[in-house]
Design a protein around this motif. Sequence first.
Motif, PDB file in Angstrom:
ATOM      1  N   GLN A  64      44.490  19.867   5.015  1.00 29.89           N
ATOM      2  CA  GLN A  64      44.311  19.375   6.468  1.00 29.89           C
ATOM      3  C   GLN A  64      42.839  19.549   6.936  1.00 29.89           C
ATOM      4  O   GLN A  64      42.260  20.364   6.502  1.00 29.89           O
ATOM      5  N   TYR A  65      42.682  18.533   7.834  1.00 30.66           N
ATOM      6  CA  TYR A  65      41.402  18.343   8.481  1.00 30.66           C
ATOM      7  C   TYR A  65      41.334  18.058   9.924  1.00 30.66           C
ATOM      8  O   TYR A  65      42.524  17.718  10.469  1.00 30.66           O
ATOM      9  N   GLU A  66      40.384  18.713  10.512  1.00 31.42           N
ATOM     10  CA  GLU A  66      40.319  18.463  12.033  1.00 31.42           C
ATOM     11  C   GLU A  66      39.079  17.299  12.261  1.00 31.42           C
ATOM     12  O   GLU A  66      37.748  17.534  11.825  1.00 31.42           O
ATOM     13  N   VAL A  67      39.331  16.195  12.946  1.00 30.63           N
ATOM     14  CA  VAL A  67      38.229  15.249  13.011  1.00 30.63           C
ATOM     15  C   VAL A  67      38.042  15.342  14.866  1.00 30.63           C
ATOM     16  O   VAL A  67      39.010  15.005  15.207  1.00 30.63           O
ATOM     17  N   ILE A  68      36.653  15.403  15.066  1.00 33.85           N
ATOM     18  CA  ILE A  68      36.221  15.553  16.445  1.00 33.85           C
ATOM     19  C   ILE A  68      35.527  14.207  16.824  1.00 33.85           C
ATOM     20  O   ILE A  68      34.329  13.815  16.363  1.00 33.85           O
ATOM     21  N   THR A  69      35.954  13.516  18.027  1.00 28.79           N
ATOM     22  CA  THR A  69      35.306  12.531  18.586  1.00 28.79           C
ATOM     23  C   THR A  69      34.491  12.945  19.576  1.00 28.79           C
ATOM     24  O   THR A  69      35.258  13.591  20.626  1.00 28.79           O
ATOM     25  N   LYS A  70      33.083  13.110  19.855  1.00 29.77           N
ATOM     26  CA  LYS A  70      32.507  13.434  20.701  1.00 29.77           C
ATOM     27  C   LYS A  70      31.952  12.500  21.461  1.00 29.77           C
ATOM     28  O   LYS A  70      31.227  11.594  21.078  1.00 29.77           O
ATOM     29  N   LEU A  86      44.145  16.320  14.311  1.00 28.90           N
ATOM     30  CA  LEU A  86      44.573  17.216  13.062  1.00 28.90           C
ATOM     31  C   LEU A  86      45.328  16.068  12.079  1.00 28.90           C
ATOM     32  O   LEU A  86      46.284  15.835  12.426  1.00 28.90           O
ATOM     33  N   PHE A  87      44.750  16.252  10.894  1.00 27.39           N
ATOM     34  CA  PHE A  87      45.196  15.099   9.891  1.00 27.39           C
ATOM     35  C   PHE A  87      45.868  15.986   8.503  1.00 27.39           C
ATOM     36  O   PHE A  87      44.808  16.739   8.171  1.00 27.39           O
ATOM     37  N   GLN A  88      46.615  15.439   7.898  1.00 27.84           N
ATOM     38  CA  GLN A  88      47.120  15.706   6.583  1.00 27.84           C
ATOM     39  C   GLN A  88      46.644  14.881   5.779  1.00 27.84           C
ATOM     40  O   GLN A  88      47.373  13.643   6.067  1.00 27.84           O
ATOM     41  N   ILE A  89      45.933  14.835   4.740  1.00 30.42           N
ATOM     42  CA  ILE A  89      45.650  13.872   3.870  1.00 30.42           C
ATOM     43  C   ILE A  89      45.760  13.972   2.422  1.00 30.42           C
ATOM     44  O   ILE A  89      45.242  15.320   2.005  1.00 30.42           O
TER      45      ILE A  89
END
Length: 161
Positions: free
Chosen positions: A58-64, A88-91
Motif C-alpha cells: 500500500q502506498y500514499e501518493v500526494i499531488t501538491k 491510497l493505492f494497493q499495488i
Amino acid sequence: MTDQAAEAPQLKMNILGQYTRDLSFENFLVQKGVKGDVQPEIQVQVALDAKKRPVENQYEVITKLTVKSQNKVDQSPLFLLELEYAGLFQIEGLAEDQLHPFLLIECPRMIFPFVRRVVSDVTRDGGFPPLNLEPVDFIELYRKEAQRRAQAQAENAGPAN
C-alpha cells in the motif's frame, strides 16, 4: 501462451481511497479591494510525493498544487490556492524498478480528475470563475524531477580531494 508470459506477475492496482490532505484558498481581491481593470494571470506548480504505508503493497501518493493568480495590469495578487490531494493505492505484481515511476506517473494521473474538480469548485466558491486545469504531463514532470535530482547529486558529489 509462452512460459515467460505465464510466469510474469499480473499487475493488480486498486484505489483504496482519496482525500484532501490540506487546502488553503486566499482571496486577495476581496481582502484588499482591488480597483480597476482585473486581468487574471494564472501560474500552476505541481509537485508529487509517494510514501510506503505500513500495510504491505500500500502506498500514499500526494499531488501538491500551488495556483497563483495575479492581475496582469499591476501584478497585484488576486488569489492563492494550495492543495494537497492524496490517493491510497494497493499495488501488486509490479517489478521493484517500475514501482517509483508508476507511483509518480500513473497514480497521479488516475486521481487528477478529482484534483481538477476540487480546484474548479474552490475557485468558483471563492468568487472567481471556475479554474479548469489543463491536463498535466506526469511523464514529463517525472523526467524533469529525475534530471533535477541527478544534477543535485552530481553537484553534491563535487571533485574529490
